[in-house]
Design a protein around this motif. Sequence first.
Motif, PDB file in Angstrom:
ATOM      1  N   VAL A  44      30.584  87.905  19.410  1.00  0.00           N
ATOM      2  CA  VAL A  44      31.545  88.873  19.948  1.00  0.00           C
ATOM      3  C   VAL A  44      30.828  90.049  20.596  1.00  0.00           C
ATOM      4  CG1 VAL A  44      33.430  88.190  18.429  1.00  0.00           C
ATOM      5  CG2 VAL A  44      31.909  90.038  17.713  1.00  0.00           C
ATOM      6  N   ALA A  45      29.623  90.379  20.109  1.00  0.00           N
ATOM      7  CA  ALA A  45      28.852  91.450  20.756  1.00  0.00           C
ATOM      8  C   ALA A  45      28.490  91.048  22.183  1.00  0.00           C
ATOM      9  CB  ALA A  45      27.596  91.761  19.946  1.00  0.00           C
ATOM     10  N   ASP A  46      28.093  89.810  22.386  1.00  0.00           N
ATOM     11  CA  ASP A  46      27.778  89.345  23.734  1.00  0.00           C
ATOM     12  C   ASP A  46      29.020  89.361  24.612  1.00  0.00           C
ATOM     13  OD1 ASP A  46      25.949  88.177  25.715  1.00  0.00           O
ATOM     14  OD2 ASP A  46      27.166  86.381  25.489  1.00  0.00           O
ATOM     15  N   PHE A  47      30.157  88.954  24.063  1.00  0.00           N
ATOM     16  CA  PHE A  47      31.403  88.995  24.829  1.00  0.00           C
ATOM     17  C   PHE A  47      31.720  90.430  25.273  1.00  0.00           C
ATOM     18  CE2 PHE A  47      33.135  85.051  22.398  1.00  0.00           C
ATOM     19  CZ  PHE A  47      32.431  84.212  23.234  1.00  0.00           C
ATOM     20  N   GLN A 277      17.828  88.482  21.121  1.00  0.00           N
ATOM     21  CA  GLN A 277      18.287  89.194  22.308  1.00  0.00           C
ATOM     22  C   GLN A 277      17.179  89.227  23.352  1.00  0.00           C
ATOM     23  OE1 GLN A 277      20.180  92.987  21.651  1.00  0.00           O
ATOM     24  NE2 GLN A 277      21.385  92.225  19.928  1.00  0.00           N
ATOM     25  N   GLY A 278      17.564  89.069  24.599  1.00  0.00           N
ATOM     26  CA  GLY A 278      16.600  89.042  25.686  1.00  0.00           C
ATOM     27  C   GLY A 278      16.186  87.649  26.092  1.00  0.00           C
ATOM     28  N   THR A 279      16.581  86.629  25.308  1.00  0.00           N
ATOM     29  CA  THR A 279      16.300  85.240  25.656  1.00  0.00           C
ATOM     30  C   THR A 279      17.563  84.599  26.208  1.00  0.00           C
ATOM     31  OG1 THR A 279      16.917  84.320  23.489  1.00  0.00           O
ATOM     32  CG2 THR A 279      14.657  85.134  23.749  1.00  0.00           C
ATOM     33  N   GLU A 280      17.402  83.457  26.867  1.00  0.00           N
ATOM     34  CA  GLU A 280      18.566  82.733  27.384  1.00  0.00           C
ATOM     35  C   GLU A 280      19.512  82.369  26.247  1.00  0.00           C
ATOM     36  OE1 GLU A 280      21.235  80.706  29.902  1.00  0.00           O
ATOM     37  OE2 GLU A 280      19.674  82.200  30.317  1.00  0.00           O
ATOM     38  N   GLN A 281      18.939  81.917  25.105  1.00  0.00           N
ATOM     39  CA  GLN A 281      19.772  81.533  23.965  1.00  0.00           C
ATOM     40  C   GLN A 281      20.335  82.740  23.220  1.00  0.00           C
ATOM     41  OE1 GLN A 281      16.655  80.271  24.485  1.00  0.00           O
ATOM     42  NE2 GLN A 281      17.255  78.258  25.261  1.00  0.00           N
ATOM     43  N   GLY A 282      19.940  83.926  23.632  1.00  0.00           N
ATOM     44  CA  GLY A 282      20.491  85.142  23.046  1.00  0.00           C
ATOM     45  C   GLY A 282      21.851  85.500  23.603  1.00  0.00           C
ATOM     46  N   ARG A 289      24.875  76.115  25.934  1.00  0.00           N
ATOM     47  CA  ARG A 289      24.190  75.135  26.785  1.00  0.00           C
ATOM     48  C   ARG A 289      23.078  74.440  26.005  1.00  0.00           C
ATOM     49  NH1 ARG A 289      23.984  79.678  30.986  1.00  0.00           N
ATOM     50  NH2 ARG A 289      25.853  79.372  32.259  1.00  0.00           N
ATOM     51  N   HIS A 290      22.329  75.227  25.223  1.00  0.00           N
ATOM     52  CA  HIS A 290      21.269  74.659  24.380  1.00  0.00           C
ATOM     53  C   HIS A 290      21.839  73.634  23.424  1.00  0.00           C
ATOM     54  CE1 HIS A 290      17.899  74.586  21.465  1.00  0.00           C
ATOM     55  NE2 HIS A 290      18.869  74.637  20.570  1.00  0.00           N
TER      56      HIS A 290
END
Length: 301
Positions: A44-47, A277-282, A289-290
């Motif tokens: 939810v933080a990413d959202f 955080q800072g990575t694609e999977q973050g 996708r991973h």
Amino acid sequence: MNRVLPLALAAGLAFSIAACGNSDSKAAADDNAALKVVATTPEVADFVRQIGGDRVAVTQIIKPGVDPHDYEPTPADLQAIGAAEVVVENGVGLEEWLDGTIEAAGFDGTVVDASKGVTLRTDDPHIWHSPVNAKIMVTDIEEALATAEPAAAGTFGTNLTAYATELDKLDADNQAAWAKVPVAQRKLVTNHDAFGYYVDRYQLDFVGSVIPSLDTSAELSTAQLAALVAKIKQTGTKAIFTESSLPPKTAEAIAAQAGVKVIGGEDALFGDSLGPQGTEQGTYLGAERHNTATMTAALGG
């Protein structure tokens, strides 16, 4: 049922504020123009970051790789919630600690339950694993942010439209990836039962989980372990997938008994968390996708 907030936690709030006050003053001044939002989980933080952009200042409570089912709030969490204007939660009982923490922090702003409008599986909080649900969640978040900060409503709406397109693409890409895997091979065994919404969306066969529960606090009995090994053999399941926020030891033992491979390490699935955080999977999109790439590669070969 919500957990009772430890008295020591509430008592520690005053000390935490005093200790952090000077170091946080510049950051607080820099963020004066941004809507202060606390988000509980990495998802939810990413959202919130995707929808809010630079019009929000996000404090994420649960860090990447931390099991949300066992989370205990800290004095810093109370401080962040007490200073926030909006709190965003996943909902569906995932944050059992939140109500007590909000009360102890004296928070009187808006609480956003991002699960509002999602068609729920019984007691299953892992709603974000379907991109269809993720679209509902970000819509809930956009509505709350626009209400809290009307001057930025246009920005939030534009960001929602763009991100919803990304979620549609994720869903279409997932559908295309699974279409290449024979139906008989779409059998999933994971650390715990975190992928029910994903399984339903992409019509997989959920064989079982190392932890026989939606929660991670349950333990596999000897009889359950033997039954899972037998079922893996009987169904011709190819692999057991470990998860980034859970230890792989039991999964490895079951895989050895069943004679199947373990997918773990850098290929571990993101079940309850995201990557650093800072990575694609973050990001949510990167983690999902991973997950799809890892599962389809292992089961489709």
